[in-house]
Design a protein around this motif. Sequence first.
Motif, PDB file in Angstrom:
ATOM      1  N   ASP A  98       0.836  -1.199   0.000  1.00  0.00           N
ATOM      2  CA  ASP A  98       0.000   0.000   0.000  1.00  0.00           C
ATOM      3  C   ASP A  98       0.873   1.252   0.000  1.00  0.00           C
ATOM      4  OD1 ASP A  98       1.069  -0.332   2.471  1.00  0.00           O
ATOM      5  OD2 ASP A  98      -0.836  -0.197   3.579  1.00  0.00           O
ATOM      6  N   GLY A  99       0.254   2.390   0.038  1.00  0.00           N
ATOM      7  CA  GLY A  99       0.996   3.640  -0.048  1.00  0.00           C
ATOM      8  C   GLY A  99       1.908   3.882   1.134  1.00  0.00           C
ATOM      9  N   ALA A 100       1.446   3.580   2.361  1.00  0.00           N
ATOM     10  CA  ALA A 100       2.273   3.805   3.549  1.00  0.00           C
ATOM     11  C   ALA A 100       3.510   2.913   3.541  1.00  0.00           C
ATOM     12  CB  ALA A 100       1.445   3.569   4.808  1.00  0.00           C
ATOM     13  N   ALA A 101       3.301   1.638   3.170  1.00  0.00           N
ATOM     14  CA  ALA A 101       4.439   0.718   3.130  1.00  0.00           C
ATOM     15  C   ALA A 101       5.433   1.122   2.051  1.00  0.00           C
ATOM     16  CB  ALA A 101       3.948  -0.705   2.892  1.00  0.00           C
ATOM     17  N   ALA A 102       4.919   1.586   0.903  1.00  0.00           N
ATOM     18  CA  ALA A 102       5.820   2.035  -0.151  1.00  0.00           C
ATOM     19  C   ALA A 102       6.608   3.272   0.276  1.00  0.00           C
ATOM     20  CB  ALA A 102       5.031   2.322  -1.424  1.00  0.00           C
ATOM     21  N   ALA A 103       5.956   4.202   0.998  1.00  0.00           N
ATOM     22  CA  ALA A 103       6.662   5.397   1.479  1.00  0.00           C
ATOM     23  C   ALA A 103       7.725   5.026   2.509  1.00  0.00           C
ATOM     24  CB  ALA A 103       5.660   6.378   2.071  1.00  0.00           C
ATOM     25  N   ALA A 104       7.382   4.110   3.402  1.00  0.00           N
ATOM     26  CA  ALA A 104       8.364   3.667   4.397  1.00  0.00           C
ATOM     27  C   ALA A 104       9.553   2.984   3.719  1.00  0.00           C
ATOM     28  CB  ALA A 104       7.704   2.723   5.398  1.00  0.00           C
ATOM     29  N   LEU A 105       9.281   2.192   2.678  1.00  0.00           N
ATOM     30  CA  LEU A 105      10.372   1.539   1.961  1.00  0.00           C
ATOM     31  C   LEU A 105      11.276   2.555   1.275  1.00  0.00           C
ATOM     32  CD1 LEU A 105      11.683  -1.068   0.946  1.00  0.00           C
ATOM     33  CD2 LEU A 105      10.083  -1.019  -0.986  1.00  0.00           C
ATOM     34  N   MET A 106      10.688   3.586   0.691  1.00  0.00           N
ATOM     35  CA  MET A 106      11.487   4.611   0.034  1.00  0.00           C
ATOM     36  C   MET A 106      12.353   5.380   1.039  1.00  0.00           C
ATOM     37  SD  MET A 106       8.925   6.149  -2.892  1.00  0.00           S
ATOM     38  CE  MET A 106      10.229   7.244  -3.412  1.00  0.00           C
ATOM     39  N   ILE A 107      11.793   5.656   2.225  1.00  0.00           N
ATOM     40  CA  ILE A 107      12.575   6.366   3.247  1.00  0.00           C
ATOM     41  C   ILE A 107      13.747   5.504   3.708  1.00  0.00           C
ATOM     42  CG2 ILE A 107      12.499   7.284   5.581  1.00  0.00           C
ATOM     43  CD1 ILE A 107       9.631   8.181   5.041  1.00  0.00           C
ATOM     44  N   CYS A 108      13.484   4.222   3.896  1.00  0.00           N
ATOM     45  CA  CYS A 108      14.569   3.323   4.325  1.00  0.00           C
ATOM     46  C   CYS A 108      15.658   3.243   3.265  1.00  0.00           C
ATOM     47  CB  CYS A 108      14.001   1.939   4.615  1.00  0.00           C
ATOM     48  SG  CYS A 108      12.919   1.862   6.059  1.00  0.00           S
ATOM     49  N   MET A 109      15.253   3.153   1.987  1.00  0.00           N
ATOM     50  CA  MET A 109      16.247   3.103   0.927  1.00  0.00           C
ATOM     51  C   MET A 109      17.036   4.398   0.832  1.00  0.00           C
ATOM     52  SD  MET A 109      16.279   0.114  -0.522  1.00  0.00           S
ATOM     53  CE  MET A 109      16.179  -0.462   1.194  1.00  0.00           C
ATOM     54  N   MET A 110      16.353   5.535   1.071  1.00  0.00           N
ATOM     55  CA  MET A 110      17.056   6.816   1.014  1.00  0.00           C
ATOM     56  C   MET A 110      18.093   6.920   2.135  1.00  0.00           C
ATOM     57  SD  MET A 110      15.437  10.655   0.958  1.00  0.00           S
ATOM     58  CE  MET A 110      14.586  10.276  -0.592  1.00  0.00           C
ATOM     59  N   VAL A 111      17.709   6.523   3.329  1.00  0.00           N
ATOM     60  CA  VAL A 111      18.665   6.564   4.450  1.00  0.00           C
ATOM     61  C   VAL A 111      19.834   5.616   4.193  1.00  0.00           C
ATOM     62  CG1 VAL A 111      18.947   6.089   6.904  1.00  0.00           C
ATOM     63  CG2 VAL A 111      16.913   7.300   6.092  1.00  0.00           C
ATOM     64  N   PHE A 112      19.516   4.477   3.610  1.00  0.00           N
ATOM     65  CA  PHE A 112      20.578   3.494   3.360  1.00  0.00           C
ATOM     66  C   PHE A 112      21.590   4.010   2.344  1.00  0.00           C
ATOM     67  CE2 PHE A 112      22.161  -0.068   0.779  1.00  0.00           C
ATOM     68  CZ  PHE A 112      22.844  -0.776   1.759  1.00  0.00           C
ATOM     69  N   PHE A 113      21.108   4.560   1.221  1.00  0.00           N
ATOM     70  CA  PHE A 113      22.017   4.966   0.160  1.00  0.00           C
ATOM     71  C   PHE A 113      22.637   6.340   0.392  1.00  0.00           C
ATOM     72  CE2 PHE A 113      19.688   1.701  -2.184  1.00  0.00           C
ATOM     73  CZ  PHE A 113      20.730   1.044  -2.798  1.00  0.00           C
ATOM     74  N   LEU A 114      21.990   7.213   1.140  1.00  0.00           N
ATOM     75  CA  LEU A 114      22.525   8.556   1.343  1.00  0.00           C
ATOM     76  C   LEU A 114      23.274   8.738   2.651  1.00  0.00           C
ATOM     77  CD1 LEU A 114      19.581  10.747  -0.018  1.00  0.00           C
ATOM     78  CD2 LEU A 114      21.590   9.872  -1.224  1.00  0.00           C
ATOM     79  N   VAL A 115      23.115   7.797   3.603  1.00  0.00           N
ATOM     80  CA  VAL A 115      23.815   7.911   4.888  1.00  0.00           C
ATOM     81  C   VAL A 115      24.683   6.684   5.151  1.00  0.00           C
ATOM     82  CG1 VAL A 115      23.555   8.201   7.368  1.00  0.00           C
ATOM     83  CG2 VAL A 115      21.993   9.385   5.822  1.00  0.00           C
ATOM     84  N   ALA A 116      24.060   5.511   5.121  1.00  0.00           N
ATOM     85  CA  ALA A 116      24.799   4.303   5.495  1.00  0.00           C
ATOM     86  C   ALA A 116      25.915   3.994   4.506  1.00  0.00           C
ATOM     87  CB  ALA A 116      23.832   3.121   5.601  1.00  0.00           C
ATOM     88  N   VAL A 117      25.611   4.058   3.216  1.00  0.00           N
ATOM     89  CA  VAL A 117      26.630   3.723   2.213  1.00  0.00           C
ATOM     90  C   VAL A 117      27.802   4.712   2.241  1.00  0.00           C
ATOM     91  CG1 VAL A 117      27.054   3.492  -0.262  1.00  0.00           C
ATOM     92  CG2 VAL A 117      25.013   2.462   0.756  1.00  0.00           C
ATOM     93  N   PRO A 118      27.588   6.057   2.215  1.00  0.00           N
ATOM     94  CA  PRO A 118      28.751   6.964   2.276  1.00  0.00           C
ATOM     95  C   PRO A 118      29.584   6.808   3.544  1.00  0.00           C
ATOM     96  CG  PRO A 118      26.804   8.146   1.540  1.00  0.00           C
ATOM     97  CD  PRO A 118      26.338   6.818   2.011  1.00  0.00           C
ATOM     98  N   VAL A 119      28.908   6.623   4.691  1.00  0.00           N
ATOM     99  CA  VAL A 119      29.656   6.462   5.948  1.00  0.00           C
ATOM    100  C   VAL A 119      30.505   5.192   5.907  1.00  0.00           C
ATOM    101  CG1 VAL A 119      29.387   6.031   8.413  1.00  0.00           C
ATOM    102  CG2 VAL A 119      28.046   7.825   7.306  1.00  0.00           C
ATOM    103  N   THR A 120      29.932   4.103   5.404  1.00  0.00           N
ATOM    104  CA  THR A 120      30.685   2.846   5.327  1.00  0.00           C
ATOM    105  C   THR A 120      31.871   2.954   4.381  1.00  0.00           C
ATOM    106  OG1 THR A 120      28.627   1.633   5.765  1.00  0.00           O
ATOM    107  CG2 THR A 120      30.481   0.385   4.878  1.00  0.00           C
ATOM    108  N   VAL A 121      31.648   3.600   3.228  1.00  0.00           N
ATOM    109  CA  VAL A 121      32.731   3.727   2.248  1.00  0.00           C
ATOM    110  C   VAL A 121      33.860   4.594   2.804  1.00  0.00           C
ATOM    111  CG1 VAL A 121      33.329   4.648  -0.021  1.00  0.00           C
ATOM    112  CG2 VAL A 121      31.240   3.302   0.274  1.00  0.00           C
ATOM    113  N   GLU A 122      33.547   5.724   3.422  1.00  0.00           N
ATOM    114  CA  GLU A 122      34.596   6.588   3.972  1.00  0.00           C
ATOM    115  C   GLU A 122      35.323   5.922   5.133  1.00  0.00           C
ATOM    116  OE1 GLU A 122      33.496  10.502   5.002  1.00  0.00           O
ATOM    117  OE2 GLU A 122      33.125  11.162   2.933  1.00  0.00           O
ATOM    118  N   THR A 123      34.635   5.085   5.894  1.00  0.00           N
ATOM    119  CA  THR A 123      35.304   4.393   6.996  1.00  0.00           C
ATOM    120  C   THR A 123      36.263   3.326   6.484  1.00  0.00           C
ATOM    121  OG1 THR A 123      33.375   4.779   8.407  1.00  0.00           O
ATOM    122  CG2 THR A 123      34.939   3.085   9.110  1.00  0.00           C
ATOM    123  N   LEU A 124      35.817   2.554   5.508  1.00  0.00           N
ATOM    124  CA  LEU A 124      36.657   1.472   4.995  1.00  0.00           C
ATOM    125  C   LEU A 124      37.829   1.988   4.169  1.00  0.00           C
ATOM    126  CD1 LEU A 124      33.928  -1.138   3.948  1.00  0.00           C
ATOM    127  CD2 LEU A 124      35.269  -1.056   6.054  1.00  0.00           C
TER     128      LEU A 124
END
Length: 371
Positions: free
Chosen positions: A48-74
Amino acid sequence: MTGEAVVLGLRTAKLPSRALAVVLDLAVEFAAFFIVTVLLLTLLEGLDGAAAAALMICMMVFFLVAVPVTVETLTHGRSLGKMALGLRVVRLDGGPARFRHALVRGLVGIIEIILLTGVPAAITSLVNSDGRRLGDIFAGTIVVRERVPAGRSTGPVVAPPPQVMAALGTDLVRLDLSSVPEGLWLAIRQLLGRADQLDAEVAFRMAHQLAGDVAMRTQWPVPAGLHPALYLGAVLTERQRREWQRAAAAAPYAQPMAPSPYAPPVPVPVPSPFAPPMPQFAPPAAPVRYLGVPPQAPAPSAPVPQAPVQSAPVPQAPVQPAPVPPAPVQPPPVVPVQVTPPPVLPVRAAEPQDAPPATAPVADGGFALPG
């Protein structure tokens, strides 16, 4: 060298290079975010719409925060855009950035770069002399340039020429260098070794500060008109000369002197072609050692428990009584025996048939031959 001095000696990245690196990083991150999100929404059509929005937010946090932080640390402060432009994130003391630095930079970067379209980051980088944005200020980091363009070395000449050494020779010999700590010598060597990579103003400021520290400890001020880097180079050269002199004085007692390269070569005997062949003996097998692998000591063998040695019983000879010497044999007493001669029986002469004529007796009682 102090922490801030190390950072100031590096070429800091300015706004144009940093902005281009951020654009490359964001382009890769948004492309990956868009592709993965579309694939997930295609596979999960029943959301549904809420689940799709939550999925998009999780993907945004993952690719815009988690991935850059992990790459700069490694990668110790290098993202894809920074690698392409030769940049790196380091701490203010010159050390590599760690996880907490990358996390603070990533969280602040979401606000000042993505939510506020990068306006605060650009203004802060322009105002700051080192080109630091808000994320760098809060994290205590700075972005430096690893690749220095060729032909842009404007640093001073740090190798003291012979004229300077000859002019300062008398004062250098009288210097007491024992009060200069090893940390200060290390800072001088680092500065003189990276002089070609430093800006002229930064190199002069750092050399002036180090020269003041050395002059205060040696009680020898910098001569008027002499560049501080040349002063440091002359003092460092004098210290190396003293170390080499002490090493040369102790070398004959520590190890035998190497043969002179100018000594005449030793003639090598050439075997005669008519000489009988010498027997060849195989050299003793030597342990093989591979380069880069330290020699392995033989593993100590486990002690073998030994059974207690039981001594065999020694048979004891029976005790023989001491022999009694025999008593001397006494010869029997000699008894005189009287021997009785046998009786002499009279022998009766046989009478011949024809008796010879009688003879006259001899006066001396003998017999006379018949005449």
